[in-house]
Design a protein around this motif. Structure first.
Motif, PDB file in Angstrom:
ATOM      1  N   ALA A  62       0.839  -1.209   0.000  1.00  0.00           N
ATOM      2  CA  ALA A  62       0.000   0.000   0.000  1.00  0.00           C
ATOM      3  C   ALA A  62       0.875   1.260   0.000  1.00  0.00           C
ATOM      4  N   TYR A  63       1.938   1.261   0.829  1.00  0.00           N
ATOM      5  CA  TYR A  63       2.867   2.394   0.850  1.00  0.00           C
ATOM      6  C   TYR A  63       3.502   2.594  -0.525  1.00  0.00           C
ATOM      7  N   PHE A  64       3.853   1.455  -1.117  1.00  0.00           N
ATOM      8  CA  PHE A  64       4.506   1.517  -2.431  1.00  0.00           C
ATOM      9  C   PHE A  64       3.592   2.185  -3.471  1.00  0.00           C
ATOM     10  N   PHE A  65       2.322   1.751  -3.542  1.00  0.00           N
ATOM     11  CA  PHE A  65       1.400   2.320  -4.537  1.00  0.00           C
ATOM     12  C   PHE A  65       1.036   3.766  -4.214  1.00  0.00           C
ATOM     13  N   ASP A  66       0.938   4.107  -2.931  1.00  0.00           N
ATOM     14  CA  ASP A  66       0.696   5.506  -2.568  1.00  0.00           C
ATOM     15  C   ASP A  66       1.847   6.395  -3.019  1.00  0.00           C
ATOM     16  N   ALA A  67       3.060   5.893  -2.844  1.00  0.00           N
ATOM     17  CA  ALA A  67       4.236   6.662  -3.263  1.00  0.00           C
ATOM     18  C   ALA A  67       4.245   6.845  -4.788  1.00  0.00           C
ATOM     19  N   ILE A  68       3.921   5.765  -5.513  1.00  0.00           N
ATOM     20  CA  ILE A  68       3.884   5.859  -6.982  1.00  0.00           C
ATOM     21  C   ILE A  68       2.807   6.849  -7.412  1.00  0.00           C
ATOM     22  N   ARG A  76      12.233   3.503  -0.147  1.00  0.00           N
ATOM     23  CA  ARG A  76      13.075   2.312  -0.260  1.00  0.00           C
ATOM     24  C   ARG A  76      12.815   1.378   0.908  1.00  0.00           C
ATOM     25  N   PHE A  77      12.721   0.069   0.620  1.00  0.00           N
ATOM     26  CA  PHE A  77      12.481  -0.932   1.655  1.00  0.00           C
ATOM     27  C   PHE A  77      13.799  -1.653   1.974  1.00  0.00           C
ATOM     28  N   PRO A  78      14.010  -1.991   3.259  1.00  0.00           N
ATOM     29  CA  PRO A  78      15.262  -2.689   3.633  1.00  0.00           C
ATOM     30  C   PRO A  78      15.339  -4.063   2.979  1.00  0.00           C
ATOM     31  N   GLU A  79      16.522  -4.395   2.467  1.00  0.00           N
ATOM     32  CA  GLU A  79      16.684  -5.660   1.758  1.00  0.00           C
ATOM     33  C   GLU A  79      17.488  -6.690   2.551  1.00  0.00           C
ATOM     34  N   LYS A  80      17.917  -6.309   3.773  1.00  0.00           N
ATOM     35  CA  LYS A  80      18.638  -7.255   4.633  1.00  0.00           C
ATOM     36  C   LYS A  80      17.785  -7.561   5.859  1.00  0.00           C
ATOM     37  N   LEU A  81      17.012  -8.637   5.744  1.00  0.00           N
ATOM     38  CA  LEU A  81      16.109  -9.043   6.823  1.00  0.00           C
ATOM     39  C   LEU A  81      16.350 -10.505   7.155  1.00  0.00           C
ATOM     40  N   SER A  82      15.853 -10.861   8.336  1.00  0.00           N
ATOM     41  CA  SER A  82      15.985 -12.269   8.745  1.00  0.00           C
ATOM     42  C   SER A  82      14.983 -13.155   8.014  1.00  0.00           C
ATOM     43  N   LEU A  89      10.706  -9.745  -1.238  1.00  0.00           N
ATOM     44  CA  LEU A  89       9.603  -8.845  -1.582  1.00  0.00           C
ATOM     45  C   LEU A  89      10.094  -7.400  -1.635  1.00  0.00           C
ATOM     46  N   ASN A  90      10.870  -7.000  -0.596  1.00  0.00           N
ATOM     47  CA  ASN A  90      11.400  -5.633  -0.567  1.00  0.00           C
ATOM     48  C   ASN A  90      12.306  -5.362  -1.769  1.00  0.00           C
ATOM     49  N   HIS A  91      13.117  -6.346  -2.126  1.00  0.00           N
ATOM     50  CA  HIS A  91      14.014  -6.191  -3.269  1.00  0.00           C
ATOM     51  C   HIS A  91      13.215  -6.000  -4.572  1.00  0.00           C
ATOM     52  N   SER A  92      12.166  -6.794  -4.729  1.00  0.00           N
ATOM     53  CA  SER A  92      11.336  -6.691  -5.932  1.00  0.00           C
ATOM     54  C   SER A  92      10.619  -5.343  -6.004  1.00  0.00           C
ATOM     55  N   LEU A  93      10.111  -4.875  -4.849  1.00  0.00           N
ATOM     56  CA  LEU A  93       9.428  -3.572  -4.832  1.00  0.00           C
ATOM     57  C   LEU A  93      10.404  -2.444  -5.155  1.00  0.00           C
ATOM     58  N   ASN A  94      11.618  -2.544  -4.649  1.00  0.00           N
ATOM     59  CA  ASN A  94      12.621  -1.521  -4.942  1.00  0.00           C
ATOM     60  C   ASN A  94      12.994  -1.517  -6.430  1.00  0.00           C
ATOM     61  N   MET A  95      13.112  -2.708  -7.007  1.00  0.00           N
ATOM     62  CA  MET A  95      13.408  -2.790  -8.441  1.00  0.00           C
ATOM     63  C   MET A  95      12.268  -2.189  -9.273  1.00  0.00           C
ATOM     64  N   LEU A  96      11.021  -2.532  -8.917  1.00  0.00           N
ATOM     65  CA  LEU A  96       9.869  -2.002  -9.637  1.00  0.00           C
ATOM     66  C   LEU A  96       9.797  -0.488  -9.498  1.00  0.00           C
ATOM     67  N   ASN A  97      10.098   0.016  -8.297  1.00  0.00           N
ATOM     68  CA  ASN A  97      10.111   1.457  -8.062  1.00  0.00           C
ATOM     69  C   ASN A  97      11.135   2.153  -8.963  1.00  0.00           C
ATOM     70  N   SER A  98      12.309   1.554  -9.110  1.00  0.00           N
ATOM     71  CA  SER A  98      13.357   2.127  -9.962  1.00  0.00           C
ATOM     72  C   SER A  98      12.926   2.131 -11.429  1.00  0.00           C
TER      73      SER A  98
END
Length: 448
Positions: A62-68, A76-82, A89-98
Motif C-alpha cells: 500500500a505504501y509503495f502504490f501511494d508513493a507511486i 526504499r524498503f530494507p533488503e537485509k532481513l531475517s 519482496l522488498n528487493h522486488s518492490l525496490n526494483m519495480l520502483n526504480s
C-alpha cells in the motif's frame, strides 16, 4: 520467487496453527485443562503473528502504490532481513520502483522535448476545455492574439470582442479566417479546430496561423500571372496591327516624302484594303478581350433561392446534350439524397456547370466511352457540393496552378475566363471550387 516464499510462509504458519488446535483439543478431552489453556494462548499468539505478517506485507504494498501515485520515488524498503520472503519482496518492490522512476523521468523528458518544440513553432497552438479554460498555450499564440498569459477565453474580450465571440462558439472541425487589427498592424489569422480526448476530458485543439504573408505572396503571384497573360494577349493583338500599319505606310510615304495619288497602282490599293481589314479584325478581337475583362469584373451578387439539385443538374444535362452527339457522350446524374436542395443563384451556377461540362466534353473528343458525371451530395463536413467528373486524359500537372488565372487558355479559341469566372461566382456564393486531375478530372463546387 517472492510469491512462492510468501506462499510457503503462510502454509507453514497455518499448518502450525492447525497442529496446535488439534493438540489443544486432544488435551481438552484428556482433562488436561491447563495444557489446553496454554495451547489456546499459543493459538491466539499464532493468529496474531499471522495477521501481523499479512498486514506487514499489505502495508508495504500500500505504501509503495501511494508513493507511486504521488510520484514519490524516494521510498526504499530494507533488503537485509531475517525473513527471506520479506527480503525478496522488498528487493522486488525496490526494483519495480526504480523501473517506474526511469519511465517517469523519460516521460518527463519527452514532454519537455515536445513542449519545447511547441514553444519554438511558428504557429500558435492551444487547448480549450468545455468551460473555456485554456489548458496550454504556446508563446506564438499569445503573441498572435497579443495577450499573455492566456488562461481563459474570456480574456480575449480585452483584445477584441468579436474575436472572443468567435472563440466562444468554436466547434470541432471549424476552419475559419479572422482579421485581427489594431492601430499598428492587421493580421489575417487562420483557425483550425480538432477535438481530442485526454483522460475522458473532451478538449478542443486550436491551431492559429498568421497567413497575412502567404496571402500577400499569393496576391502578388496572382497579379504577376494576370499581367503576364494580359501582356501576352495584348501583344499578340497589337503586334500584327503595328506591322501591317508600317507596311501600308510604306505604300504612301518614302522617307519624309508623301507619294502622290497618281503614283499608286492597283496592287497597292488592294494590299491597303486587306491590311485595313486585318487591322479591323485585330481591333475587334481586342475589343472582345476588353469586354470579357469587364464581364469578369462585373459579376452581379447572386440572387439565391432553394433549387432541387436534381432539377438543376437535369437542366444542365439537357443544355450539354443539345450541343453534342448523344451517341458519342454519356452524361450521368447522381444525387444523394434524392431530395437534396441547394440555396444558389440558378442562372450563375448553371453557367459554371455548363462551362465545366463543355470543358469535359472537349477533353473527351475522339475518345470512346466518354462519360461525364454530374454528382450532388453532402460531404463529411456536412457541406453540400456538386462535382463534374469526366474520364478524359486529365489536365497536365504543370497547368493545374494556371487554369484559374483570368484569360489563361490552352485553346485556339476562347477568352480564357471560364474557370476564373466560375471561381468568382463560387466566391460570391461563399463557397469554393477545386480540381483533382490524374487519370481523370473532377471539379468540385463546395457550398457553405
Amino acid at each position: 520467487m517472492v510469491s512462492r516464499n510468501i506462499y510457503l510462509q503462510l502454509v507453514f504458519r497455518i499448518v502450525l496453527m492447525v497442529l496446535t488446535i488439534v493438540a489443544s483439543t486432544y488435551f481438552f478431552f484428556k482433562g488436561q485443562y491447563i495444557v489446553c489453556a496454554i495451547g489456546i494462548l499459543i493459538i491466539i499468539a499464532q493468529t496474531s503473528a499471522l495477521i501481523s505478517h499479512i498486514n506487514q506485507t499489505n502495508r508495504k504494498i500500500a505504501y509503495f502504490f501511494d508513493a507511486i501515485k504521488n510520484e514519490d520515488f524516494t521510498l526504499r524498503f530494507p533488503e537485509k532481513l531475517s525473513v527471506k520472503s520479506l527480503e525478496e519482496l522488498n528487493h522486488s518492490l525496490n526494483m519495480l520502483n526504480s523501473m517506474i522512476q526511469d519511465i517517469h523521468l523519460k516521460k518527463q523528458a519527452q514532454e519537455q522535448y515536445y513542449q519545447e518544440i511547441l514553444k519554438q513553432a511558428d504557429i500558435g497552438i492551444f487547448t480549450i476545455n468545455a468551460k473555456g479554460h485554456i489548458l496550454f498555450a504556446n508563446p506564438t499564440v499569445q503573441d498572435l492574439l497579443n495577450y499573455r498569459p492566456l488562461n481563459h477565453i474570456k480574456q480575449l474580450i480585452q483584445v477584441d470582442q468579436e474575436l472572443y465571440n468567435l472563440f466562444k462558439d468554436l466547434q470541432p472541425f471549424d476552419n475559419t479566417i479572422y482579421q485581427l487589427g489594431n492601430e499598428r498592424e492587421k493580421r489575417d489569422l487562420s483557425l483550425k479546430c480538432t477535438p481530442i480526448t485526454i483522460e475522458n476530458d473532451k478538449l478542443l485543439l486550436v491551431v492559429v496561423h498568421d497567413i497575412h504573408k502567404e496571402l500577400d505572396q499569393k496576391e502578388t503571384d496572382s497579379w504577376v500571372k494576370l499581367i503576364r497573360v494580359l501582356t501576352h494577349e495584348i501583344m499578340n493583338t497589337i503586334t500584327p496591327i503595328t506591322s501591317i500599319s508600317e507596311s501600308i505606310l510604306r505604300f504612301y510615304k518614302k522617307g519624309n516624302v508623301i507619294i502622290a495619288p497618281s503614283d499608286f497602282d492597283e496592287d497597292q490599293l488592294k494590299n491597303t484594303v486587306k491590311g485595313l481589314e486585318v487591322i479591323k479584325d485585330q481591333g475587334s478581337d481586342l475589343m472582345s478581350f476588353v469586354e470579357s475583362y469587364r464581364t469578369f469584373l462585373s459579376v452581379p451578387e447572386p440572387d439565391k433561392e432553394l433549387i432541387p439539385a436534381h432539377k438543376l443538374l437535369e437542366r444542365v444535362k439537357l443544355l450539354l446534350l443539345e450541343q453534342t452527339d448523344p451517341e458519342n457522350l454519356k452524361i450521368e446524374i447522381l444525387v444523394t439524397p434524392e431530395d437534396l436542395e441547394l440555396y444558389v443563384d440558378q442562372k450563375q451556377i448553371s453557367q459554371v456547370l455548363l462551362n465545366l461540362g463543355k470543358n469535359a466534353k472537349q477533353s473527351l473528343e475522339g475518345q470512346e466511352n466518354g462519360t461525364v458525371r454530374l454528382i450532388a451530395g453532402i460531404n463529411e463536413m456536412n457541406k453540400k457540393f456538386i462535382q463534374v467528373y469526366d474520364n478524359g486524359p486529365g489536365i497536365p500537372t504543370e497547368l493545374l496552378n494556371e487554369i484559374f488565372v483570368p484569360f489563361f487558355t490552352t485553346k485556339n479559341t476562347g477568352t480564357g475566363i471560364g474557370l476564373s469566372l466560375s471561381k468568382q461566382i463560387m466566391r460570391l456564393h461563399g463557397g469554393n471550387i477545386h480540381v483533382v486531375s490524374q487519370e481523370n478530372t473532377k471539379f468540385t463546387l463546395t457550398f457553405e
